[in-house]
Design an enzyme around this catalytic site. Sequence first.
Site, mmCIF file in Angstrom:
data_model
loop_
_atom_site.group_PDB
_atom_site.id
_atom_site.type_symbol
_atom_site.label_atom_id
_atom_site.label_comp_id
_atom_site.label_asym_id
_atom_site.label_seq_id
_atom_site.Cartn_x
_atom_site.Cartn_y
_atom_site.Cartn_z
ATOM 1 N N GLY A 171 -38.205 -5.504 -13.997
ATOM 2 C CA GLY A 171 -37.880 -6.780 -14.612
ATOM 3 C C GLY A 171 -38.021 -7.916 -13.616
ATOM 4 C CD GLU B 133 -42.277 -22.267 -4.807
ATOM 5 O OE1 GLU B 133 -41.934 -21.168 -5.270
ATOM 6 O OE2 GLU B 133 -42.886 -23.120 -5.468
ATOM 7 C CG ASN B 134 -47.412 -23.889 -3.271
ATOM 8 O OD1 ASN B 134 -47.455 -22.716 -3.597
ATOM 9 N ND2 ASN B 134 -47.480 -24.862 -4.145
ATOM 10 N NE ARG C 207 -50.571 -19.473 -4.174
ATOM 11 C CZ ARG C 207 -50.512 -19.170 -2.895
ATOM 12 N NH1 ARG C 207 -49.993 -20.022 -2.058
ATOM 13 N NH2 ARG C 207 -50.977 -18.023 -2.451
ATOM 14 C CD GLN D 46 -32.967 -13.273 -7.399
ATOM 15 O OE1 GLN D 46 -32.360 -14.250 -7.781
ATOM 16 N NE2 GLN D 46 -32.359 -12.152 -7.052
ATOM 17 N N GLY E 70 -41.976 -20.838 -8.992
ATOM 18 C CA GLY E 70 -42.063 -19.500 -9.572
ATOM 19 C C GLY E 70 -43.275 -19.256 -10.441
ATOM 20 C CD GLU E 71 -48.756 -21.975 -11.599
ATOM 21 O OE1 GLU E 71 -49.920 -21.814 -12.008
ATOM 22 O OE2 GLU E 71 -48.351 -23.048 -11.088
ATOM 23 N NE ARG E 72 -47.593 -14.824 -5.564
ATOM 24 C CZ ARG E 72 -46.748 -13.822 -5.403
ATOM 25 N NH1 ARG E 72 -45.446 -14.032 -5.389
ATOM 26 N NH2 ARG E 72 -47.186 -12.593 -5.255
ATOM 27 N NE ARG E 73 -40.604 -15.642 -8.751
ATOM 28 C CZ ARG E 73 -39.767 -16.660 -8.670
ATOM 29 N NH1 ARG E 73 -38.698 -16.692 -9.430
ATOM 30 N NH2 ARG E 73 -40.006 -17.644 -7.840
#
Length: 296
Positions: A73, A129-130, A54, A76, A95-98
Amino acid sequence: MSQKKNDRRGLGRGLSALMADVNIASQDSVTEKPARPEQVLPIEKIEPNPDQPRRSFDEKLLQDLANSISEKGIIQPLIVRPSPRKPNTYEIVAGERRWRASQIAQVHDIPVIIRELDDTEVLEVAIIENIQRSDLNPVEEAIGYRQLMDRFGHTQEKVASALSKSRSYIANLLRLLQLPDDVQAMLREGLLSTGHARALITSENPSELAKKVVAEGLSVRETERLVKQGMSEPVKRTLKPSKDADTKAIEGDLSAALGMKTIIDHAQGKENGKLTIQYKSLEQLDELCRILSTTR
């Protein structure tokens, strides 16, 4: 070494455990506590995966996520692995977006689950995942399928079966990668739909036709006719009659009352028609069901 190669016979080998962690780490909807022990790492010790399929992240959605993180916060944890390039550093598996949103929210410590994964497992999980995310544009999704096939030797049938898609769906998306880069860019940006792009694949000059489609706001059917006749003749357009002011006013009132876009298609010269209510999330669908059930 040979035993390890034999173990990875097909798509999904060992991914059930990996994707369980990915699903646990979904920030968008899951609120349960993670099933695996988590740790907390300083954000500066975490870096993105350089092979992350992505490439584009919606800035508005990132800001919305950052606002949520500031208020509640990080619900996850991210999935990370020890970086193979830098000591005392960890690489994001999922979890790169987070991680990006946490930087915007100026969060200093991030909950993580650390896994020992090789490069192949990391890439395969990142791709899947993407692909499983609903906000991928068609080009990104097609690139994900192509990577699964090229880098892991998976067939269209195997990819389709593993991801619960039809083989024709996979094949049609992969065909989009035959389009020139400028047409793919229009598709990424939402200027063209997948239907438009599929119609342009068979054209001898897709770039020029794509510009005409965007400039004139042609429908998919009109695009198909344009491809058949080339650029020499103007496209015969079938325009729908414009809605009267009363219908537009009712649409506006319903949309405002429901908080969802409402479209009324009234049959010309008749008393019947169609009412369409568009919802953006399952929460909105639940709210719509609640409203309908209480108005009986």
